[in-house]
Design a protein around this motif. Sequence first.
Motif, PDB file in Angstrom:
ATOM      1  N   LEU A  30      35.523  36.158  47.494  1.00  0.00           N
ATOM      2  CA  LEU A  30      36.915  36.032  47.073  1.00  0.00           C
ATOM      3  C   LEU A  30      37.733  35.178  48.041  1.00  0.00           C
ATOM      4  CD1 LEU A  30      39.159  36.683  45.117  1.00  0.00           C
ATOM      5  CD2 LEU A  30      39.483  38.861  46.285  1.00  0.00           C
ATOM      6  N   ALA A  31      37.502  35.338  49.336  1.00  0.00           N
ATOM      7  CA  ALA A  31      38.254  34.557  50.325  1.00  0.00           C
ATOM      8  C   ALA A  31      38.010  33.063  50.134  1.00  0.00           C
ATOM      9  CB  ALA A  31      37.877  34.983  51.738  1.00  0.00           C
ATOM     10  N   THR A  32      36.772  32.694  49.856  1.00  0.00           N
ATOM     11  CA  THR A  32      36.443  31.282  49.626  1.00  0.00           C
ATOM     12  C   THR A  32      37.104  30.778  48.357  1.00  0.00           C
ATOM     13  OG1 THR A  32      34.338  31.533  50.782  1.00  0.00           O
ATOM     14  CG2 THR A  32      34.546  29.640  49.311  1.00  0.00           C
ATOM     15  N   LEU A  33      37.063  31.577  47.304  1.00  0.00           N
ATOM     16  CA  LEU A  33      37.722  31.171  46.059  1.00  0.00           C
ATOM     17  C   LEU A  33      39.224  31.016  46.245  1.00  0.00           C
ATOM     18  CD1 LEU A  33      35.814  33.349  43.451  1.00  0.00           C
ATOM     19  CD2 LEU A  33      35.638  30.876  43.796  1.00  0.00           C
ATOM     20  N   GLU A  34      39.824  31.893  47.043  1.00  0.00           N
ATOM     21  CA  GLU A  34      41.266  31.784  47.310  1.00  0.00           C
ATOM     22  C   GLU A  34      41.575  30.486  48.061  1.00  0.00           C
ATOM     23  OE1 GLU A  34      41.825  35.582  49.249  1.00  0.00           O
ATOM     24  OE2 GLU A  34      42.829  36.366  47.466  1.00  0.00           O
ATOM     25  N   LYS A  35      40.767  30.142  49.049  1.00  0.00           N
ATOM     26  CA  LYS A  35      40.967  28.884  49.790  1.00  0.00           C
ATOM     27  C   LYS A  35      40.813  27.684  48.862  1.00  0.00           C
ATOM     28  CE  LYS A  35      39.325  30.465  54.293  1.00  0.00           C
ATOM     29  NZ  LYS A  35      38.249  30.292  55.295  1.00  0.00           N
ATOM     30  N   TYR A  36      39.802  27.734  47.996  1.00  0.00           N
ATOM     31  CA  TYR A  36      39.549  26.643  47.061  1.00  0.00           C
ATOM     32  C   TYR A  36      40.734  26.483  46.106  1.00  0.00           C
ATOM     33  CZ  TYR A  36      37.006  23.865  43.576  1.00  0.00           C
ATOM     34  OH  TYR A  36      36.599  22.879  42.705  1.00  0.00           O
ATOM     35  N   ALA A  37      41.188  27.583  45.531  1.00  0.00           N
ATOM     36  CA  ALA A  37      42.323  27.530  44.609  1.00  0.00           C
ATOM     37  C   ALA A  37      43.562  26.984  45.298  1.00  0.00           C
ATOM     38  CB  ALA A  37      42.594  28.927  44.048  1.00  0.00           C
ATOM     39  N   ARG A  38      43.837  27.468  46.506  1.00  0.00           N
ATOM     40  CA  ARG A  38      45.015  27.015  47.249  1.00  0.00           C
ATOM     41  C   ARG A  38      44.910  25.512  47.560  1.00  0.00           C
ATOM     42  NH1 ARG A  38      49.202  29.406  49.736  1.00  0.00           N
ATOM     43  NH2 ARG A  38      48.346  31.466  49.372  1.00  0.00           N
ATOM     44  N   ALA A  39      43.723  25.047  47.917  1.00  0.00           N
ATOM     45  CA  ALA A  39      43.526  23.621  48.210  1.00  0.00           C
ATOM     46  C   ALA A  39      43.827  22.754  46.999  1.00  0.00           C
ATOM     47  CB  ALA A  39      42.090  23.373  48.699  1.00  0.00           C
TER      48      ALA A  39
END
Length: 64
Positions: A30-39
């Motif tokens: 989830l943390a990686t997906l959140e970073k990806y979405a934010r980027a």
Amino acid sequence: MSQTVVAAAMGTSQSAVARMENVDGYAPNLATLEKYARALGYRIEFKLTPIPETSEAKREGSRR
């Protein structure tokens, strides 16, 4: 948006972004997906929606 730009915004490598975008066998946390979405200028939202009961489920519930 290029993988290099996304990777820089995420604080990771371009190859890590490429692995994530190639969904075969990769399950990001989830943390990686959140970073990806934010980027990409997005955020992740989760929504729980009740599943409509079927006639059979209603009948079984009334027998209990």
